[in-house]
Design an enzyme around this catalytic site. Structure first.
Site, PDB file in Angstrom:
ATOM      1  N   ASN A 184       0.846  -1.215   0.000  1.00 48.92           N
ATOM      2  CA  ASN A 184       0.000   0.000   0.000  1.00 48.92           C
ATOM      3  C   ASN A 184       0.872   1.252   0.000  1.00 48.92           C
ATOM      4  O   ASN A 184       0.575   2.216  -0.707  1.00 48.92           O
ATOM      5  CB  ASN A 184      -0.951  -0.009   1.195  1.00 48.92           C
ATOM      6  CG  ASN A 184      -2.166  -0.857   0.933  1.00 48.92           C
ATOM      7  OD1 ASN A 184      -3.030  -0.474   0.146  1.00 48.92           O
ATOM      8  ND2 ASN A 184      -2.227  -2.030   1.540  1.00 48.92           N
TER       9      ASN A 184
ATOM     10  N   MET B 202       0.400  -2.963  12.217  1.00 45.68           N
ATOM     11  CA  MET B 202      -0.386  -3.951  12.947  1.00 45.68           C
ATOM     12  C   MET B 202      -0.353  -3.778  14.463  1.00 45.68           C
ATOM     13  O   MET B 202      -0.418  -4.751  15.207  1.00 45.68           O
ATOM     14  CB  MET B 202       0.073  -5.356  12.556  1.00 45.68           C
ATOM     15  CG  MET B 202      -0.189  -5.663  11.102  1.00 45.68           C
ATOM     16  SD  MET B 202      -1.895  -5.299  10.612  1.00 45.68           S
ATOM     17  CE  MET B 202      -2.118  -6.464   9.286  1.00 45.68           C
ATOM     18  N   ARG B 203      -0.270  -2.535  14.909  1.00 42.53           N
ATOM     19  CA  ARG B 203      -0.344  -2.261  16.347  1.00 42.53           C
ATOM     20  C   ARG B 203      -1.377  -1.166  16.566  1.00 42.53           C
ATOM     21  O   ARG B 203      -1.706  -0.433  15.638  1.00 42.53           O
ATOM     22  CB  ARG B 203       0.986  -1.753  16.870  1.00 42.53           C
ATOM     23  CG  ARG B 203       2.169  -2.639  16.630  1.00 42.53           C
ATOM     24  CD  ARG B 203       3.334  -2.143  17.452  1.00 42.53           C
ATOM     25  NE  ARG B 203       3.130  -2.462  18.853  1.00 42.53           N
ATOM     26  CZ  ARG B 203       3.750  -3.455  19.489  1.00 42.53           C
ATOM     27  NH1 ARG B 203       4.625  -4.185  18.864  1.00 42.53           N
ATOM     28  NH2 ARG B 203       3.510  -3.692  20.755  1.00 42.53           N
TER      29      ARG B 203
ATOM     30  N   ASN C 153      -6.604   4.654   8.495  1.00 39.21           N
ATOM     31  CA  ASN C 153      -6.158   3.258   8.382  1.00 39.21           C
ATOM     32  C   ASN C 153      -6.885   2.602   7.220  1.00 39.21           C
ATOM     33  O   ASN C 153      -7.994   3.014   6.852  1.00 39.21           O
ATOM     34  CB  ASN C 153      -6.486   2.523   9.689  1.00 39.21           C
ATOM     35  CG  ASN C 153      -6.020   1.078   9.670  1.00 39.21           C
ATOM     36  OD1 ASN C 153      -4.923   0.769   9.212  1.00 39.21           O
ATOM     37  ND2 ASN C 153      -6.863   0.172  10.140  1.00 39.21           N
TER      38      ASN C 153
ATOM     39  N   HIS D 254      -8.244  -1.233   5.833  1.00 40.59           N
ATOM     40  CA  HIS D 254      -8.526  -2.590   6.326  1.00 40.59           C
ATOM     41  C   HIS D 254      -9.095  -3.425   5.174  1.00 40.59           C
ATOM     42  O   HIS D 254      -9.975  -2.952   4.441  1.00 40.59           O
ATOM     43  CB  HIS D 254      -9.518  -2.533   7.497  1.00 40.59           C
ATOM     44  CG  HIS D 254      -9.783  -3.889   8.055  1.00 40.59           C
ATOM     45  ND1 HIS D 254      -8.841  -4.579   8.791  1.00 40.59           N
ATOM     46  CD2 HIS D 254     -10.851  -4.710   7.942  1.00 40.59           C
ATOM     47  CE1 HIS D 254      -9.330  -5.761   9.107  1.00 40.59           C
ATOM     48  NE2 HIS D 254     -10.551  -5.867   8.620  1.00 40.59           N
TER      49      HIS D 254
HETATM   50  C1  GAR Z   1      -3.175  -4.660   3.915  1.00 39.36           C
HETATM   51  O1  GAR Z   1      -3.984  -5.616   3.278  1.00 39.36           O
HETATM   52  C2  GAR Z   1      -3.977  -3.896   4.952  1.00 39.36           C
HETATM   53  O2  GAR Z   1      -5.308  -3.687   4.595  1.00 39.36           O
HETATM   54  C3  GAR Z   1      -3.881  -4.823   6.138  1.00 39.36           C
HETATM   55  O3  GAR Z   1      -2.536  -5.239   6.134  1.00 39.36           O
HETATM   56  C4  GAR Z   1      -2.109  -5.356   4.776  1.00 39.36           C
HETATM   57  C5  GAR Z   1      -0.759  -4.701   4.648  1.00 39.36           C
HETATM   58  O4  GAR Z   1      -0.206  -4.951   3.380  1.00 39.36           O
HETATM   59  N1  GAR Z   1      -4.263  -4.171   7.368  1.00 39.36           N
HETATM   60  C6  GAR Z   1      -5.003  -4.743   8.311  1.00 39.36           C
HETATM   61  O5  GAR Z   1      -5.360  -5.909   8.263  1.00 39.36           O
HETATM   62  C7  GAR Z   1      -5.401  -3.836   9.463  1.00 39.36           C
HETATM   63  N2  GAR Z   1      -6.283  -4.488  10.334  1.00 39.36           N
HETATM   64  P1  GAR Z   1       0.979  -4.063   2.828  1.00 39.36           P
HETATM   65  O6  GAR Z   1       2.045  -4.013   3.932  1.00 39.36           O
HETATM   66  O7  GAR Z   1       1.480  -4.826   1.630  1.00 39.36           O
HETATM   67  O8  GAR Z   1       0.436  -2.719   2.486  1.00 39.36           O
END
Ligand code: GAR
Length: 211
Positions: free
Chosen positions: A18, A94-95, A111, A113
């Site tokens: 992202n 993730m915190r 954020n 999700h």
């Molecule tokens: C993403 O899919 C994001 O939506 C998720 O972690 C991934 C990170 O991917 N976030 C969550 O699950 C939050 N609860 P990335 O490091 O490749 O962007």
């Protein structure tokens, strides 16, 4: 394009795809955004390499080096302030974020999700939706607060789960949507179109729609 770019600080824990989509959209001039700093709680996060490659300052803030959650969050806040961040963007961070950061940036922490909140919050939103057997899931961008995957919803996009989708197919579809939606939402912030009324986030029409 706006004269002044929105300075974002991106918080990551892992791969940073992202983050990459934001860097790419900014570099291509598609959004009026500058990634001012990337902050990771994990030293080995691939996202820190992505930042380095894009000549963006990358900061590793180690939770275990801080005695308290408070001092850890003060370190995050200080790094964001040092880089004059306007908007804090959690991208696979993730915190939980402490009040030290949330109070410094009221309604300025967001954020992403990989599910349609309030369904399937947590660290495995894609898998949980798949295992539950929903036919429709998606992506949510929301204001962050002191709880996981809570806070007023800014934007959502649906993703259909086809009969023959494997989990890998669904992951690919979700990530493709994330990589489109997050830069779009950042541009809404850059254009000053996002506001909040209590629990409801409001998006003002795009300037071209009001003529
Ligand atoms: C993403 O899919 C994001 O939506 C998720 O972690 C991934 C990170 O991917 N976030 C969550 O699950 C939050 N609860 P990335 O490091 O490749 O962007």
């Amino acid at each position: 394009m706006a004269d002044k770019k929105l300075r974002v600080g991106v918080l990551i824990s892992g791969s940073g795809t992202n983050l990459q989509s934001i860097i790419d959209a900014a570099y291509a001039g598609e959004i009026d955004v500058e990634v001012a700093v990337v902050i990771s709680n994990r030293q080995e996060a691939r996202g820190l390499e992505r930042a380095e490659k894009a000549h963006i300052p990358g900061v590793w803030i180690d939770r275990t080096a801080h005695k308290t959650f408070h001092s850890y969050n003060m370190a995050i806040r200080d790094a964001l302030k040092e880089h004059k961040v306007d908007l804090v963007v959690m991208a696979g961070y993730m915190r939980l974020l402490g009040t030290e950061v949330l109070k410094e940036y009221p309604n300025r922490v967001i954020n992403i999700h990989p599910a349609l909140l309030p369904s399937f919050p947590g660290a495995s939103g894609i898998q949980d939706a798949f295992d539950y057997g929903v036919k429709l899931t998606g992506v949510t961008v929301h204001f962050a607060n002191e709880k996981f995957d809570d806070g007023p919803i800014i934007a959502q996009m649906p993703v259909r789960i086809a009969e023959d989708d494997a989990i890998e197919d669904l992951e690919a579809k979700i990530h493709a949507i994330e990589h489109r939606l997050y830069p779009e939402v950042l541009q809404m912030f850059a254009q000053g179109r996002v506001s909040i009324e209590g629990r409801i986030a409001r998006i003002a029409p795009h300037p071209s729609e009001t003529r």
